[in-house]
Design a protein around this motif. Structure first.
Motif, short mmCIF file in Angstrom:
data_model
loop_
_atom_site.label_atom_id
_atom_site.label_comp_id
_atom_site.label_asym_id
_atom_site.label_seq_id
_atom_site.Cartn_x
_atom_site.Cartn_y
_atom_site.Cartn_z
N HIS A 226 0.82 -1.21 0.00
CA HIS A 226 0.00 0.00 0.00
C HIS A 226 0.86 1.26 0.00
O HIS A 226 0.54 2.23 -0.70
CB HIS A 226 -0.91 0.00 1.23
CG HIS A 226 -2.07 -0.93 1.12
ND1 HIS A 226 -3.31 -0.55 0.67
CD2 HIS A 226 -2.17 -2.26 1.40
CE1 HIS A 226 -4.13 -1.58 0.68
NE2 HIS A 226 -3.47 -2.64 1.12
N GLY A 230 1.85 -0.10 -4.81
CA GLY A 230 0.65 0.36 -5.50
C GLY A 230 0.76 1.81 -5.93
O GLY A 230 0.32 2.18 -7.03
N TRP A 231 1.34 2.64 -5.06
CA TRP A 231 1.53 4.06 -5.40
C TRP A 231 2.46 4.22 -6.60
O TRP A 231 2.19 5.02 -7.49
CB TRP A 231 2.10 4.76 -4.17
CG TRP A 231 2.58 6.16 -4.42
CD1 TRP A 231 1.82 7.25 -4.70
CD2 TRP A 231 3.94 6.61 -4.39
NE1 TRP A 231 2.61 8.37 -4.85
CE2 TRP A 231 3.92 8.00 -4.66
CE3 TRP A 231 5.17 6.00 -4.15
CZ2 TRP A 231 5.08 8.77 -4.71
CZ3 TRP A 231 6.32 6.76 -4.18
CH2 TRP A 231 6.28 8.13 -4.46
N ALA A 233 2.95 2.05 -9.04
CA ALA A 233 2.29 1.57 -10.25
C ALA A 233 1.14 2.48 -10.70
O ALA A 233 0.92 2.68 -11.90
CB ALA A 233 1.77 0.15 -10.03
N GLU A 234 0.40 3.05 -9.74
CA GLU A 234 -0.79 3.81 -10.08
C GLU A 234 -0.55 5.30 -10.22
O GLU A 234 -1.32 5.99 -10.91
CB GLU A 234 -1.86 3.57 -9.00
CG GLU A 234 -2.31 2.13 -8.91
CD GLU A 234 -3.18 1.86 -7.69
OE1 GLU A 234 -3.56 2.85 -7.02
OE2 GLU A 234 -3.46 0.69 -7.40
N VAL A 235 0.51 5.83 -9.58
CA VAL A 235 0.74 7.27 -9.59
C VAL A 235 2.06 7.62 -10.27
O VAL A 235 2.11 8.46 -11.19
CB VAL A 235 0.71 7.84 -8.16
CG1 VAL A 235 1.00 9.35 -8.18
CG2 VAL A 235 -0.63 7.57 -7.50
N PRO A 238 2.49 6.38 -14.30
CA PRO A 238 1.69 7.13 -15.28
C PRO A 238 2.12 8.58 -15.44
O PRO A 238 1.85 9.19 -16.49
CB PRO A 238 0.27 7.04 -14.70
CG PRO A 238 0.27 5.82 -13.85
CD PRO A 238 1.64 5.76 -13.26
#
Length: 430
Positions: A226, A230-231, A233-235, A238
């Motif tokens: 968390h 995840g940060w 990969a998601e923030v 991109p």
């Protein structure tokens, strides 16, 4: 894997937002007993000083009593015994050793947690996972840096990671996948269990996980999943102008970027991101460096999982990512070898040589990567001379000449340095 765990894993993979209920009901006598073979029977005993062997003599009775106390809410976690082991920098690392009974129950819970979270964890996470290890992380990182467009690396290490995990945040993370208060209550008992220090003092931690506890690795992975994975990969990815990758093993991670501006932006915000989760970067182990085949410099190298990564040339003169055993790890291995041979030198020769071969094979199995032959040979060179020195101290009179010692090694077929990394590695992470 039991059918019930297979069903949990399938459901977790199919529906990433599903919250599981009645996991507590899975903790039956039969289920807890089924995990007994997974427990390390040679592990040190905890605060109750009951060994796994002694516990196993009346295994069914012990487990029946344990499950009954769990179901009637009479179960209490026992004190975690603290033990200190030396770190490479001269400091001591605190380990927490739970009681055998608690290990037994934690193993049952861990199997459920792994069935769920193995479906959520990303391929960039390598630590404490089944069928994935440090060598896989080293291999995949090597292939990405060798063949990818990356030119900058951020190496990061979290200071005292296991000691600073926030219990309340971890509880919230667990609740995202669970709607089962009794099951979460068990985990909370282990988080709040008292720690019996070496001086007899009982400590009551408000943060952190016992490093060495059976349930700690999967919870530690969940926390960084968390906080970081995840940060990233998601923030982070991109918002990068070029390509970016993360390779993490426990609290050690390496991030590679195609462009300098992306690396610098990530380097600036990483510490702030971790602060939100009560974590702090170790400044002496966190760096941003230029890492490119087009700018090879002795300073442009980094250490990860016991290896030093740097750019060089192969025998044909082509640019090639090189890996060598990190000097601190090599020195530590030789110190451990010296301590072992001093203690074991009076064993019978067949037993001593069998144990020696086991240690050498273990070393080669990890450090035997392509291009690391010189470091393997250096380790063997010093280990061979240490063995010769201490075997000749078994008595007041020297036992072997150098030629006799060489014949002895040949007689017992002592393992020579060798590359153990397969020519074709497993697929890279995606």
């Amino acid at each position: 894997m039991p059918t019930s765990l297979q069903g949990i894993a399938k459901k977790a993979a199919h529906d990433k937002s599903y919250r599981f209920r009645n996991l507590f009901g899975m903790l039956t006598v039969a289920y807890v007993l089924s995990g007994w073979p997974l427990l390390n029977k040679r592990a040190a005993s905890g605060g109750d000083r009951i060994s796994a062997r002694a516990y196993g003599e009346r295994l069914h009775d012990h487990v029946t009593s344990l499950v009954e106390r769990v179901k009637t809410k009479c179960y209490r976690a026992k004190l975690v015994r603290r033990h200190y082991i030396p770190k490479g920098n001269g400091a001591l690392r605190p380990l927490g050793i739970p009681a055998t009974e608690d290990k037994r129950l934690q193993t049952a819970v861990v199997r459920i947690l792994e069935a769920i979270y193995e479906q959520d964890f990303l391929a960039s996470s390598y630590g404490y996972r089944k069928k994935i290890g440090a060598r896989d992380a080293v291999r995949d990182l090597t292939r990405h840096l060798q063949f990818g467009p990356y030119g900058y690396v951020v190496e990061a290490d979290i200071k005292g990671y296991f000691d600073h995990i926030d219990h309340e945040r971890l509880r919230d993370m667990l609740q995202e996948r669970r709607d089962d208060r009794p099951f979460l209550g068990l985990i909370r008992k282990w988080l709040k269990a008292g720690v019996l220090d070496t001086d007899g003092q009982v400590l009551h931690p408000v943060t952190g996980l016992p490093q060495g506890g059976t349930v700690s690795p999967v919870l530690a992975n969940l926390y960084l999943h968390h906080a970081l994975d995840g940060w990233f990969a998601e923030v982070v990815q991109p918002h990068c102008d070029g390509q970016a990758l993360l390779c993490r093993y426990a609290d050690d991670c390496v991030c590679a970027f195609q462009y300098k501006r992306d690396a610098e932006r990530f380097y600036r915000v990483l510490g702030k991101r971790l602060e939100k989760y009560g974590l702090e970067l170790a400044p002496e182990k966190t760096h941003l460096l230029r890492f490119s085949r087009y700018q090879q410099d002795v300073k442009n190298r980094f250490d990860f999982l016991g290896f030093t990564f740097f750019w060089g040339t192969d025998r044909t003169g082509k640019d090639r990512l090189q890996r060598r055993t990190a000097r601190p790890r090599l020195k530590k291995a030789l110190r451990n070898f010296t301590a072992w041979i001093k203690q074991a030198r009076n064993q019978r020769l067949p037993e001593l040589m069998n144990e020696l071969n086991s240690k050498l094979r273990g070393y080669y199995n990890y450090y035997g990567v392509h291009g690391n032959s010189s470091s393997l040979a250096e380790f063997y060179y010093h280990a061979e001379r240490l063995l010769y020195k201490w075997l000749n101290r078994r008595s007041q009179k020297a036992s072997y000449t150098w030629q006799g010692f060489k014949d002895l090694l040949k007689q017992f077929a002592i393992a020579r340095p060798r590359i153990t990394e397969p020519a074709r590695s497993r697929p890279v992470m995606t």
